[in-house]
Design an enzyme around this catalytic site. Structure first.
Site, PDB file in Angstrom:
ATOM      1  N   CYS A 111      -4.609  -3.438   3.777  1.00 33.50           N
ATOM      2  CA  CYS A 111      -4.335  -3.048   5.159  1.00 33.50           C
ATOM      3  C   CYS A 111      -5.494  -3.358   6.107  1.00 33.50           C
ATOM      4  O   CYS A 111      -5.706  -4.510   6.469  1.00 33.50           O
ATOM      5  CB  CYS A 111      -3.947  -1.573   5.191  1.00 33.50           C
ATOM      6  SG  CYS A 111      -2.897  -1.134   6.610  1.00 33.50           S
TER       7      CYS A 111
ATOM      8  N   LYS B  46      -9.782   0.296  -1.669  1.00 31.29           N
ATOM      9  CA  LYS B  46      -9.910  -0.180  -0.288  1.00 31.29           C
ATOM     10  C   LYS B  46     -11.314   0.075   0.256  1.00 31.29           C
ATOM     11  O   LYS B  46     -11.820   1.201   0.221  1.00 31.29           O
ATOM     12  CB  LYS B  46      -8.869   0.533   0.574  1.00 31.29           C
ATOM     13  CG  LYS B  46      -8.831   0.091   2.030  1.00 31.29           C
ATOM     14  CD  LYS B  46      -7.770   0.896   2.774  1.00 31.29           C
ATOM     15  CE  LYS B  46      -7.652   0.465   4.226  1.00 31.29           C
ATOM     16  NZ  LYS B  46      -6.660   1.291   4.947  1.00 31.29           N
TER      17      LYS B  46
ATOM     18  N   GLU C 270       0.855  -1.187   0.000  1.00 24.31           N
ATOM     19  CA  GLU C 270       0.000   0.000   0.000  1.00 24.31           C
ATOM     20  C   GLU C 270       0.896   1.243   0.000  1.00 24.31           C
ATOM     21  O   GLU C 270       2.008   1.226   0.523  1.00 24.31           O
ATOM     22  CB  GLU C 270      -0.855  -0.038   1.263  1.00 24.31           C
ATOM     23  CG  GLU C 270      -1.760   1.148   1.489  1.00 24.31           C
ATOM     24  CD  GLU C 270      -2.439   1.096   2.858  1.00 24.31           C
ATOM     25  OE1 GLU C 270      -3.503   1.719   2.996  1.00 24.31           O
ATOM     26  OE2 GLU C 270      -1.909   0.438   3.788  1.00 24.31           O
TER      27      GLU C 270
END
Length: 264
Positions: A142, A106, A40
């Site tokens: 994440c 995301k 990321e």
């Protein structure tokens, strides 16, 4: 399938970060990898302005990553930032290489531990998978790793591998949580989990970016039964590993958690 995990430490400079991608992707290809995963925020590290560098998927930074992937004949997964709504950005994974061009935004935003990612990031809405040489691969970023449903949704869509790209925040117990979560998501979904995080900037003598989640390292590749096949430390490093997605049906026959799951 031979794949590579590129645990890099990015900074504020887009060109410098592109050179890191080119360097590590070149090393991965020389080692025989057909896929290389970057973390990321590979475009620009957290702790720096993001809205001013966010660009569409056909912009110059993404196009440069495509050129690297095409020149090396390798599939690249790398975190970047694209324009979102209301002046925010989207935290995007670009996937590009021979015959592949897709992206994932995301879904789960890090509004936790006193940080509010949703202030500056516009959430994605849909899971994304892609296919590489007959193997389906799911994507996550994440904080997504704390949500099993995304990983099982990817598995139900055919994924034998789930990729997690991260820039994990430091703090008490955070490294232990990362290890636990990565291994749990592999077992939850009976998929290989390829977890690539930013390395720890402190290992390069770089100053702290305050509360920004700039990475702690500890990238890993985990088997569908939760065994670590690769476990890195805090420093920047390239790891190359061979995995065999053909074992997934046998594992799911022995541990049919997807088939046995019930909705409540």
């Amino acid at each position: 399938m031979r794949l590579a995990v590129a645990q890099i430490v990015t900074g504020s400079g887009l060109e410098a970060n592109l050179e890191l991608i080119r360097d590590y992707a070149t090393q991965a290809r020389k080692a025989g990898a057909e896929l290389v995963v970057f973390p990321e925020a590979a475009m620009r590290a957290f702790g720096n302005p993001l809205a001013d560098i966010a660009e569409p998927l056909d912009g110059p930074w993404a196009s440069a990553v495509r050129t690297i992937a095409a020149d090396l004949d390798i599939v690249v997964v790398a975190g970047m930032f694209t324009p979102g709504d209301g002046g925010r950005v989207r935290n995007t994974l670009l996937v590009t290489g021979p015959g592949i061009d897709t992206s994932y935004d995301k879904i789960h935003l890090f509004d936790a531990f006193g940080f509010a990612e949703s202030d500056s990031v516009d959430a994605g809405t849909s899971p994304v998978t892609f296919e590489l040489n007959g193997t389906t691969i799911g994507l996550a970023t994440c904080y997504d790793v704390r949500f099993p449903a995304l990983f099982t949704a990817n598995a139900r869509a055919g994924a034998a591998i789930n990729i997690v790209c991260a820039s994990w925040g430091a703090g008490e117990g955070k490294a232990e949580q990362w290890d636990l979560l990565v291994r749990a998501r592999a077992v939850d979904s009976t998929t290989f989990v390829v977890a690539c995080g930013q390395g720890d900037p402190a290992t390069l003598g770089l100053p702290s970016a305050g509360t920004a989640p700039t990475g702690i390292g500890h990238s890993a590749v985990v088997s569908p039964l939760g065994f670590p096949l690769v476990a890195l430390g805090r420093e920047p490093e390239l790891a190359v590993v061979d995995i065999d997605p053909s074992v997934i049906p046998e594992i799911r026959g022995k541990l049919p958690v997807l088939a046995n799951a019930r909705s409540f």
